[in-house]
Design a protein around this motif. Structure first.
Motif, PDB file in Angstrom:
ATOM      1  N   PHE A  33       2.397  -3.296   6.574  1.00 19.35           N
ATOM      2  CA  PHE A  33       1.407  -2.107   6.328  1.00 19.35           C
ATOM      3  C   PHE A  33       1.124  -2.174   4.800  1.00 19.35           C
ATOM      4  O   PHE A  33       1.456  -2.723   3.969  1.00 19.35           O
ATOM      5  CB  PHE A  33       2.651  -1.097   6.121  1.00 19.35           C
ATOM      6  N   THR A  34      -0.365  -1.558   4.519  1.00 20.57           N
ATOM      7  CA  THR A  34      -0.838  -1.305   3.221  1.00 20.57           C
ATOM      8  C   THR A  34      -0.895   0.417   3.238  1.00 20.57           C
ATOM      9  O   THR A  34      -1.529   0.860   4.002  1.00 20.57           O
ATOM     10  CB  THR A  34      -1.961  -1.893   3.162  1.00 20.57           C
ATOM     11  N   PRO A  35      -0.309   1.157   2.363  1.00 21.32           N
ATOM     12  CA  PRO A  35       0.308   0.404   1.097  1.00 21.32           C
ATOM     13  C   PRO A  35       1.535   0.008   1.547  1.00 21.32           C
ATOM     14  O   PRO A  35       2.233   0.619   2.629  1.00 21.32           O
ATOM     15  CB  PRO A  35       0.451   1.693   0.403  1.00 21.32           C
ATOM     16  N   ALA A  36       2.183  -0.873   0.903  1.00 15.51           N
ATOM     17  CA  ALA A  36       3.659  -1.510   1.308  1.00 15.51           C
ATOM     18  C   ALA A  36       4.723  -0.553   1.597  1.00 15.51           C
ATOM     19  O   ALA A  36       5.646  -0.726   2.304  1.00 15.51           O
ATOM     20  CB  ALA A  36       3.956  -2.693   0.385  1.00 15.51           C
ATOM     21  N   ASP A  37       4.698   0.561   0.738  1.00 14.37           N
ATOM     22  CA  ASP A  37       5.842   1.466   0.694  1.00 14.37           C
ATOM     23  C   ASP A  37       5.899   2.409   2.231  1.00 14.37           C
ATOM     24  O   ASP A  37       6.643   3.114   2.299  1.00 14.37           O
ATOM     25  CB  ASP A  37       5.764   2.605  -0.367  1.00 14.37           C
ATOM     26  N   THR A  38       4.958   2.112   3.101  1.00 19.16           N
ATOM     27  CA  THR A  38       4.686   2.926   4.303  1.00 19.16           C
ATOM     28  C   THR A  38       5.571   2.323   5.256  1.00 19.16           C
ATOM     29  O   THR A  38       6.328   3.449   5.866  1.00 19.16           O
ATOM     30  CB  THR A  38       3.392   2.924   4.857  1.00 19.16           C
ATOM     31  N   GLY A  39       6.037   1.274   5.188  1.00 17.73           N
ATOM     32  CA  GLY A  39       6.905   0.755   6.459  1.00 17.73           C
ATOM     33  C   GLY A  39       7.235  -0.624   5.942  1.00 17.73           C
ATOM     34  O   GLY A  39       6.893  -1.277   4.838  1.00 17.73           O
ATOM     35  N   THR A  40       8.224  -1.295   6.666  1.00 19.39           N
ATOM     36  CA  THR A  40       8.598  -2.512   6.552  1.00 19.39           C
ATOM     37  C   THR A  40       7.832  -3.736   7.141  1.00 19.39           C
ATOM     38  O   THR A  40       7.675  -3.590   8.376  1.00 19.39           O
ATOM     39  CB  THR A  40      10.165  -2.860   6.901  1.00 19.39           C
ATOM     40  N   ASP A  41       7.517  -4.754   6.529  1.00 20.48           N
ATOM     41  CA  ASP A  41       6.965  -5.757   6.835  1.00 20.48           C
ATOM     42  C   ASP A  41       7.910  -6.580   7.918  1.00 20.48           C
ATOM     43  O   ASP A  41       9.139  -6.600   7.696  1.00 20.48           O
ATOM     44  CB  ASP A  41       6.483  -6.962   5.953  1.00 20.48           C
ATOM     45  N   THR A  42       7.362  -6.906   9.103  1.00 22.03           N
ATOM     46  CA  THR A  42       8.315  -7.118  10.201  1.00 22.03           C
ATOM     47  C   THR A  42       7.843  -8.308  10.974  1.00 22.03           C
ATOM     48  O   THR A  42       6.695  -8.451  11.225  1.00 22.03           O
ATOM     49  CB  THR A  42       8.617  -6.199  11.212  1.00 22.03           C
TER      50      THR A  42
END
Length: 82
Positions: A33-42
């Protein structure tokens, strides 16, 4: 999976959504996700499992899902409001 998913969905600021993503084939895919605080990279295995993740929208977001090296198959996704 040479194309992957690259989208900027139109979502309402301040709302929470549920993302469901599945991959069918071999290998795995990487969701970011961008921005990174939206969700967790998985990492999503391409074994027909469904990965679900809540996302809260604070500003426009971008979702990128790409196959890892050597992966083959298809990716399906859906975003619904909670």
């Amino acid at each position: 999976m040479t194309d992957g998913i690259h989208t900027e969905p139109t979502l309402s600021k301040g709302k929470t959504y549920l993302l469901a993503l599945t991959c069918f084939g071999t290998g795995s895919a990487r969701m970011a996700f961008t921005p990174a605080d939206t969700g967790t990279d998985t990492t999503v295995p391409c074994d027909q499992s469904v990965v679900r993740q809540r996302i809260t929208v604070h500003k426009p977001l971008r979702l990128d899902v790409d196959g890892t090296t050597g992966s083959t198959g298809v990716i399906a996704w859906q975003i619904g409001s909670i």
